[in-house]
Design a protein around this motif. Structure first.
Motif, mmCIF file in Angstrom:
data_model
loop_
_atom_site.group_PDB
_atom_site.id
_atom_site.type_symbol
_atom_site.label_atom_id
_atom_site.label_comp_id
_atom_site.label_asym_id
_atom_site.label_seq_id
_atom_site.Cartn_x
_atom_site.Cartn_y
_atom_site.Cartn_z
ATOM 1 N N ILE A 75 -12.755 31.226 14.392
ATOM 2 C CA ILE A 75 -12.799 32.312 13.647
ATOM 3 C C ILE A 75 -13.333 33.560 14.414
ATOM 4 O O ILE A 75 -12.753 34.725 14.439
ATOM 5 N N PRO A 78 -10.212 34.194 17.878
ATOM 6 C CA PRO A 78 -9.199 33.480 17.582
ATOM 7 C C PRO A 78 -8.382 33.411 19.072
ATOM 8 O O PRO A 78 -8.123 34.334 19.734
ATOM 9 N N ILE A 128 -6.228 32.873 10.866
ATOM 10 C CA ILE A 128 -6.915 32.351 12.015
ATOM 11 C C ILE A 128 -5.743 31.281 12.770
ATOM 12 O O ILE A 128 -5.375 30.382 12.104
#
Length: 184
Positions: A75, A78, A128
């Motif tokens: 997260i 990415p 993501i």
């Protein structure tokens, strides 16, 4: 929050986001149940198989720590070209000879803090990219919301494993501890 097995509060500020707060509190509740399942376990017990499965309490905690860190990193930074490293699976669920139970618990605590910090800062609708793997050969994108829900599912799944392993180890059950009036 009512409806959870344990009394939890957040260690991060999620602002005015009740969905994020609810999801992180649910994850904190599941983590607390895992803590109950492994409370008081020593080094030998953490490495002991008590069922036909290869799983041990130490291996479960190690795996969950890695999952929290991996998801937080995914997260926070990415990578649209990410590929799952299959070599990690060789010892993902076991404590190696150089690994200790105490260090694994510390690693899990650090991983949970890092995950919460990343979630607190990320919009739940951010998309993501997920690593390509043999079981997922096409690139897919998951929302932070879905990644957080997946961490809750994964933690709950392994809480059940840990409870069974612990009960076979010495008879302790998570619900038994909760029913005795102890609070976590």
């Amino acid at each position: 929050m009512a409806g959870f097995y344990t009394s939890q509060s957040l260690s991060v500020d999620v602002g005015d986001d009740p969905m994020k707060e609810d999801l992180l509190l649910l994850l904190a509740d599941q983590r607390a149940l895992l803590e109950i399942a492994v409370a008081g376990v020593d080094e030998e017990q953490a490495r002991t198989r008590t069922t036909v499965s290869e799983l041990t309490l130490g291996g479960i905690v190690k795996h969950l720590a890695h999952g929290e860190l991996d998801t937080a990193d995914m997260i926070a930074d990415p990578d649209p070209d990410a590929q799952f490293d299959l070599s990690r699976l060789d010892d993902e669920y076991t404590l190696g000879e150089s690994e200790t139970w105490a260090a694994t618990l510390d690693e899990y605590a650090a991983a949970t803090r890092r995950f919460e910090e990343v979630i607190a800062a990320a919009p739940l609708d951010a998309m993501i990219p997920q690593p390509i793997a043999p079981w997922a050969p096409e690139r897919v994108w998951w929302s932070v919301h879905r990644l957080l829900a997946n961490r809750i599912r994964e933690t709950a799944h392994h809480c059940g494993h840990a409870d069974i392993i612990r009960e076979a180890l010495d008879g302790q059950t998570t619900m038994g501890v909760l029913s005795s009036g102890l609070s976590f």
